[in-house]
Design an enzyme around this catalytic site. Sequence first.
Site, PDB file in Angstrom:
ATOM      1  N   GLY A  62      11.202  -2.723   5.415  1.00 28.54           N
ATOM      2  CA  GLY A  62      10.493  -4.008   5.398  1.00 28.54           C
ATOM      3  C   GLY A  62      10.044  -4.356   3.982  1.00 28.54           C
ATOM      4  CG  HIS A  63       6.989  -2.042   2.011  1.00 27.22           C
ATOM      5  ND1 HIS A  63       6.837  -0.904   2.761  1.00 27.22           N
ATOM      6  CD2 HIS A  63       5.788  -2.674   2.043  1.00 27.22           C
ATOM      7  CE1 HIS A  63       5.591  -0.833   3.209  1.00 27.22           C
ATOM      8  NE2 HIS A  63       4.937  -1.897   2.803  1.00 27.22           N
ATOM      9  CG  ASP A 115       0.493  -6.945   8.277  1.00 28.78           C
ATOM     10  OD1 ASP A 115      -0.241  -6.392   9.106  1.00 28.78           O
ATOM     11  OD2 ASP A 115       1.355  -6.325   7.620  1.00 28.78           O
ATOM     12  N   GLY A 167       4.981  -9.662   4.454  1.00 26.48           N
ATOM     13  CA  GLY A 167       5.736  -9.584   5.709  1.00 26.48           C
ATOM     14  C   GLY A 167       4.989 -10.231   6.870  1.00 26.48           C
ATOM     15  CD  GLN A 224      -2.117  -8.510   4.773  1.00 24.96           C
ATOM     16  OE1 GLN A 224      -2.927  -7.608   4.816  1.00 24.96           O
ATOM     17  NE2 GLN A 224      -0.851  -8.292   4.433  1.00 24.96           N
ATOM     18  CG  MET A 255      -1.918  -1.178   1.153  1.00 24.92           C
ATOM     19  SD  MET A 255      -3.451  -0.891   2.060  1.00 24.92           S
ATOM     20  CE  MET A 255      -2.850  -0.662   3.709  1.00 24.92           C
ATOM     21  N   GLY A 256       2.129   1.089  -0.426  1.00 27.70           N
ATOM     22  CA  GLY A 256       3.020   2.235  -0.538  1.00 27.70           C
ATOM     23  C   GLY A 256       3.564   2.679   0.806  1.00 27.70           C
ATOM     24  NE  ARG A 313      -2.654   1.771  10.128  1.00 26.87           N
ATOM     25  CZ  ARG A 313      -2.891   0.743   9.326  1.00 26.87           C
ATOM     26  NH1 ARG A 313      -1.992  -0.197   9.175  1.00 26.87           N
ATOM     27  NH2 ARG A 313      -4.024   0.653   8.636  1.00 26.87           N
TER      28      ARG A 313
HETATM   29  O1  PAF Z   1      -0.137  -5.622   3.836  1.00 26.06           O
HETATM   30  C1  PAF Z   1      -0.505  -4.732   3.036  1.00 26.06           C
HETATM   31  O2  PAF Z   1       0.191  -3.758   2.737  1.00 26.06           O
HETATM   32  C2  PAF Z   1      -1.887  -4.835   2.431  1.00 26.06           C
HETATM   33  O3  PAF Z   1      -2.795  -5.395   3.330  1.00 26.06           O
HETATM   34  C3  PAF Z   1      -1.899  -5.584   1.086  1.00 26.06           C
HETATM   35  C4  PAF Z   1      -1.485  -7.030   1.248  1.00 26.06           C
HETATM   36  C5  PAF Z   1      -0.976  -4.894   0.097  1.00 26.06           C
HETATM   37  C6  PAF Z   1      -3.317  -5.575   0.503  1.00 26.06           C
HETATM   38  O4  PAF Z   1      -3.777  -4.283   0.307  1.00 26.06           O
END
Ligand code: PAF
Length: 262
Positions: A22-23, A135, A132, A138, A16-17, A172
């Site tokens: 981490g990304h 989450d 990652g 998720q 989500m930018g 965040r």
């Molecule tokens: O973890 C995230 O950044 C979001 O939940 C994802 C997996 C990109 C879905 O919008």
Amino acid sequence: MCDAASGRTLGMVPTMGALHEGHLSLIRRARAENDSVYVSIFVNPVQFNNAEDLEKYPRTLDEDVRLIGDSADYVFAPSVEEVFPVPPTEVYDFGTVASVMEGASRPGHFNGVGVIVRRLLEWVRPHKAYFGEKDYQQIAVIREMCRQCRILSEVIPCPIVREPNGLAMSSRNRRLSREEFETAANIHRILEESKQFSNAGEISHFVENEIGKVPGFKLDYFQLADSATLLPVTDMAAHEGVMGFITVYVGSIRLIDNVCYR
Ligand code: PAF
């Protein structure tokens, strides 16, 4: 879009930018394991159950593209209208993995994650998709979505990357004041210290008590759960893998983290 016929492999990193280290670690891993790397940047409105959180979610596309540089071959940053020309209506039942913890605390959140990740994986059709472990829940939900929707991409979990003070990296975190950022390091410290206990009740008591002592913290939940099923754990010895999942408000910012006990 995926060049499956050519035998070349494609790795995807959905984001989500507001990219952070981490990304970038996910992108590097995708780069190391695939011939091509695809990064998506999309602040998905349907996974937010709080309008203020959506509005204040950091959006830093130019900086994100600069950070990605040459490490990805494709960057896809669609508008909301491109992804959702009409509002999505899919309603999933991902079972227990989606109903506990974040599922209970953020109604609709995982349905929204399922909606967007399904679209992205069906459009791009990567061999591997990288997420990652901050989450962690998720990832379990996305695996279940892939199973139900017969998506063949392999879901690759990647370790949490932390700030030097121990705070799990998160987009965040940018919204924390300097002081809140330092205070937020207590989340990881307390989780690590809770490893001194071997009894579930003692662990939960310790974490809840210690979090309660930190000024500015408000605990949403701390839950011991089986690392495979995510069902609550009361007897540590009865489970092969046990993790602790925590959500804390630091001021108005909701942060999540987790720890592995066994
Ligand atoms: O973890 C995230 O950044 C979001 O939940 C994802 C997996 C990109 C879905 O919008």
